[in-house]
Design a protein around this motif. Structure first.
Motif, PDB file in Angstrom:
ATOM      1  N   LEU A 114       5.469   3.626  -1.019  1.00 40.09           N
ATOM      2  CA  LEU A 114       4.901   2.294  -1.092  1.00 40.09           C
ATOM      3  C   LEU A 114       5.581   1.385  -0.071  1.00 40.09           C
ATOM      4  O   LEU A 114       6.808   1.338  -0.010  1.00 40.09           O
ATOM      5  CB  LEU A 114       5.147   1.765  -2.508  1.00 40.09           C
ATOM      6  N   VAL A 145      -3.438   5.461   4.668  1.00 39.35           N
ATOM      7  CA  VAL A 145      -3.231   4.278   3.839  1.00 39.35           C
ATOM      8  C   VAL A 145      -4.325   4.248   2.783  1.00 39.35           C
ATOM      9  O   VAL A 145      -5.499   4.100   3.119  1.00 39.35           O
ATOM     10  CB  VAL A 145      -3.289   2.976   4.676  1.00 39.35           C
ATOM     11  N   GLU A 146      -3.923   4.400   1.518  1.00 39.15           N
ATOM     12  CA  GLU A 146      -4.871   4.327   0.405  1.00 39.15           C
ATOM     13  C   GLU A 146      -6.112   5.191   0.661  1.00 39.15           C
ATOM     14  O   GLU A 146      -7.236   4.731   0.492  1.00 39.15           O
ATOM     15  CB  GLU A 146      -5.292   2.861   0.157  1.00 39.15           C
ATOM     16  N   GLY A 147      -5.907   6.414   1.115  1.00 33.07           N
ATOM     17  CA  GLY A 147      -7.026   7.334   1.318  1.00 33.07           C
ATOM     18  C   GLY A 147      -7.716   7.224   2.667  1.00 33.07           C
ATOM     19  O   GLY A 147      -8.531   8.058   3.013  1.00 33.07           O
ATOM     20  N   SER A 181       0.824  -1.205   0.000  1.00 34.06           N
ATOM     21  CA  SER A 181       0.000   0.000   0.000  1.00 34.06           C
ATOM     22  C   SER A 181       0.853   1.247   0.000  1.00 34.06           C
ATOM     23  O   SER A 181       1.988   1.245   0.481  1.00 34.06           O
ATOM     24  CB  SER A 181      -0.882   0.051   1.260  1.00 34.06           C
ATOM     25  N   ARG A 182       0.269   2.319  -0.519  1.00 34.63           N
ATOM     26  CA  ARG A 182       0.909   3.626  -0.436  1.00 34.63           C
ATOM     27  C   ARG A 182       0.600   4.187   0.950  1.00 34.63           C
ATOM     28  O   ARG A 182      -0.564   4.282   1.336  1.00 34.63           O
ATOM     29  CB  ARG A 182       0.376   4.546  -1.534  1.00 34.63           C
TER      30      ARG A 182
END
Length: 77
Positions: free
Chosen positions: A34, A64-66, A13-14
């Motif tokens: 990432l 994490v991912e928004g 995850s980003r």
């Protein structure tokens, strides 16, 4: 003071992990990029972009991912 921030990721995850003061000013960016799946352990030594921070309350934001989670953190010198 030294703080450990632990979190787990189900998939690669980003991640952005930042520390802000009570006024909402960002004092440090610990992770921005990432990361692989699995457990992660990040140490913050209470040092910001302009040197060691003062004692007091800080907020660690994990994005994490928004999705965003915020945790309060006390730094004691």
């Amino acid at each position: 003071g030294m703080s450990r921030i632990t979190f787990g990721l189900p998939t690669e995850s980003r991640v952005r992990l930042t520390v802000s003061d009570v006024m909402g000013r960002r004092v440090a960016t610990l992770v921005d990029g990432l990361l692989p799946a699995g457990p992660h352990d990040v140490t913050w030594r209470g040092v910001g972009e302009s040197g060691p921070v003062r004692s007091g309350l800080y907020y660690v934001a994990l994005e994490v991912e928004g999705r965003r989670m915020v945790k309060a953190l006390a730094i004691v010198r």
